[in-house]
Design a protein around this motif. Structure first.
Motif, short mmCIF file in Angstrom:
data_model
loop_
_atom_site.label_atom_id
_atom_site.label_comp_id
_atom_site.label_asym_id
_atom_site.label_seq_id
_atom_site.Cartn_x
_atom_site.Cartn_y
_atom_site.Cartn_z
N LYS A 109 0.82 -1.22 0.00
CA LYS A 109 0.00 0.00 0.00
C LYS A 109 0.86 1.27 0.00
N PHE A 110 1.95 1.24 0.80
CA PHE A 110 2.72 2.46 1.05
C PHE A 110 3.71 2.78 -0.07
N PHE A 111 4.36 1.78 -0.65
CA PHE A 111 5.39 2.03 -1.65
C PHE A 111 4.86 2.81 -2.87
N PRO A 112 3.69 2.45 -3.44
CA PRO A 112 3.18 3.24 -4.58
C PRO A 112 2.93 4.70 -4.22
N VAL A 113 2.47 4.95 -2.98
CA VAL A 113 2.24 6.33 -2.53
C VAL A 113 3.57 7.07 -2.42
N LEU A 114 4.59 6.41 -1.87
CA LEU A 114 5.91 7.03 -1.75
C LEU A 114 6.48 7.38 -3.12
N LYS A 115 6.28 6.52 -4.09
CA LYS A 115 6.77 6.80 -5.44
C LYS A 115 6.09 8.03 -6.02
N LYS A 116 4.79 8.18 -5.75
CA LYS A 116 4.06 9.37 -6.21
C LYS A 116 4.57 10.63 -5.52
N VAL A 117 4.82 10.53 -4.22
CA VAL A 117 5.33 11.68 -3.47
C VAL A 117 6.69 12.11 -4.02
N ILE A 118 7.58 11.15 -4.23
CA ILE A 118 8.93 11.46 -4.74
C ILE A 118 8.85 12.09 -6.12
N LYS A 119 8.01 11.54 -6.97
CA LYS A 119 7.85 12.12 -8.31
C LYS A 119 7.33 13.55 -8.22
N TYR A 120 6.40 13.78 -7.31
CA TYR A 120 5.85 15.13 -7.13
C TYR A 120 6.92 16.09 -6.63
N LEU A 121 7.71 15.68 -5.65
CA LEU A 121 8.74 16.54 -5.08
C LEU A 121 9.84 16.83 -6.07
N GLU A 122 10.12 15.93 -6.99
CA GLU A 122 11.15 16.16 -8.00
C GLU A 122 10.75 17.25 -8.97
N LEU A 123 9.48 17.62 -8.99
CA LEU A 123 9.03 18.72 -9.84
C LEU A 123 9.51 20.06 -9.32
N ASP A 124 10.17 20.06 -8.14
CA ASP A 124 10.68 21.31 -7.57
C ASP A 124 11.70 21.98 -8.48
N ASP A 125 12.29 21.21 -9.42
CA ASP A 125 13.22 21.80 -10.38
C ASP A 125 12.54 22.85 -11.23
N ASP A 126 11.22 22.74 -11.38
CA ASP A 126 10.47 23.68 -12.19
C ASP A 126 9.77 24.75 -11.35
N TYR A 127 10.05 24.75 -10.05
CA TYR A 127 9.42 25.70 -9.15
C TYR A 127 10.48 26.46 -8.35
N PHE A 128 10.12 27.66 -7.95
CA PHE A 128 10.96 28.44 -7.05
C PHE A 128 10.26 28.44 -5.70
N SER A 129 10.88 27.79 -4.72
CA SER A 129 10.27 27.66 -3.40
C SER A 129 10.99 28.54 -2.39
N PHE A 130 10.22 29.20 -1.54
CA PHE A 130 10.81 30.06 -0.51
C PHE A 130 9.80 30.26 0.62
N SER A 131 10.30 30.68 1.76
CA SER A 131 9.45 30.94 2.91
C SER A 131 9.55 32.41 3.30
N HIS A 132 8.41 32.98 3.66
CA HIS A 132 8.37 34.38 4.08
C HIS A 132 7.27 34.54 5.11
N ARG A 133 7.63 35.09 6.27
CA ARG A 133 6.68 35.30 7.36
C ARG A 133 5.92 34.03 7.71
N LYS A 134 6.70 32.94 7.84
CA LYS A 134 6.18 31.64 8.28
C LYS A 134 5.25 30.98 7.27
N LYS A 135 5.26 31.45 6.02
CA LYS A 135 4.49 30.81 4.97
C LYS A 135 5.44 30.36 3.86
#
Length: 235
Positions: A109-135
């Motif tokens: 049950k868990f491994f397919p979900v983890l693969k989806k999460v990892i694939k989703y997080l790898e999309l960060d190459d196409d995003y600019f992520s930052f934190s400001h005022r705790k958001k």
């Protein structure tokens, strides 16, 4: 390493999750375990996580309450719910749930979900992520027109609005892809928005709005070469 927060009031469940994460990849996850909603919500004030695994049925506050607190800071971070009951599904999807798993937790049950999460997080190459005022914000790089440096602050000129974050130039450049070129000590531009190139300036345009950015002598030659290379690659 992926930072994951796990919250369940049953130590045997959290232990099973940790064991399953290690079985998936022994070096990939940095796991923080919480046994109450209040403990995890409190940690959000000083810690950032890449994704969450939350039990819905918790004493006092529920996993839904945790998810609401998470969404106040980050609208995109993946949240995976654990539950014994299918009837909770309507509630969990109201807080932008990434996925859910029916107990008991198994690799199947868990491994397919983890693969989806990892694939989703790898999309960060196409995003600019930052934190400001705790958001935490995740902006599409393709929607960012340019970055303007003002002392320690970086003004992010997006297609929709402007954002501000404290960040060094080296840290900023390390988060960008090849579409971005530094043309001045105070400006890093997205080449896809270039409308006109002059001797000492560049005009960036997005539909009806445009802005003129200076090009300094220090960056003129290397910036021109990088811009030409980017334009050629799109031909």
């Amino acid at each position: 390493m992926i930072k994951v927060a796990v919250c369940d009031d049953a130590p045997e469940i959290t232990g099973n999750i940790e064991e399953t994460l290690r079985a998936f990849d022994s070096a990939l996850f940095d796991v923080a375990v919480f046994f109450s909603a209040d403990a995890l919500i409190s940690s959000l004030q000083k810690q950032r996580y890449n994704f969450f695994v939350l039990d819905i049925e918790l004493p006092i506050s529920s996993g839904i309450d945790i998810a609401k607190a998470i969404r106040e800071q980050d609208l995109n971070v993946p949240i995976v719910f654990l539950t014994n009951y299918v009837e909770y599904m309507e509630d969990v999807f109201q807080v932008q749930t990434f996925d859910y798993i029916l107990k008991p937790i198994t690799k199947e049950k868990f491994f397919p979900v983890l693969k989806k999460v990892i694939k989703y997080l790898e999309l960060d190459d196409d995003y600019f992520s930052f934190s400001h005022r705790k958001k935490t914000y995740h902006l599409k790089l393709s929607d960012i027109i340019c970055f303007e440096k003002q002392r320690r602050n970086v003004i992010i000129h997006d297609k929709k609005q402007q954002y501000q974050v404290i960040m060094s130039t080296s840290e900023l450049l390390g988060k960008l892809n090849d579409n971005f070129v530094q043309v001045h000590t105070s400006y890093v531009i997205n080449t896809k928005f270039i409308k006109e190139i002059g001797a000492g300036y560049i005009i960036l345009s997005e539909t009806s709005t445009s802005m003129e950015v200076p090009v300094s002598r220090k960056f003129r030659n290397i910036a021109r070469e990088q811009i030409i290379m980017q334009m050629r690659s799109k031909l």
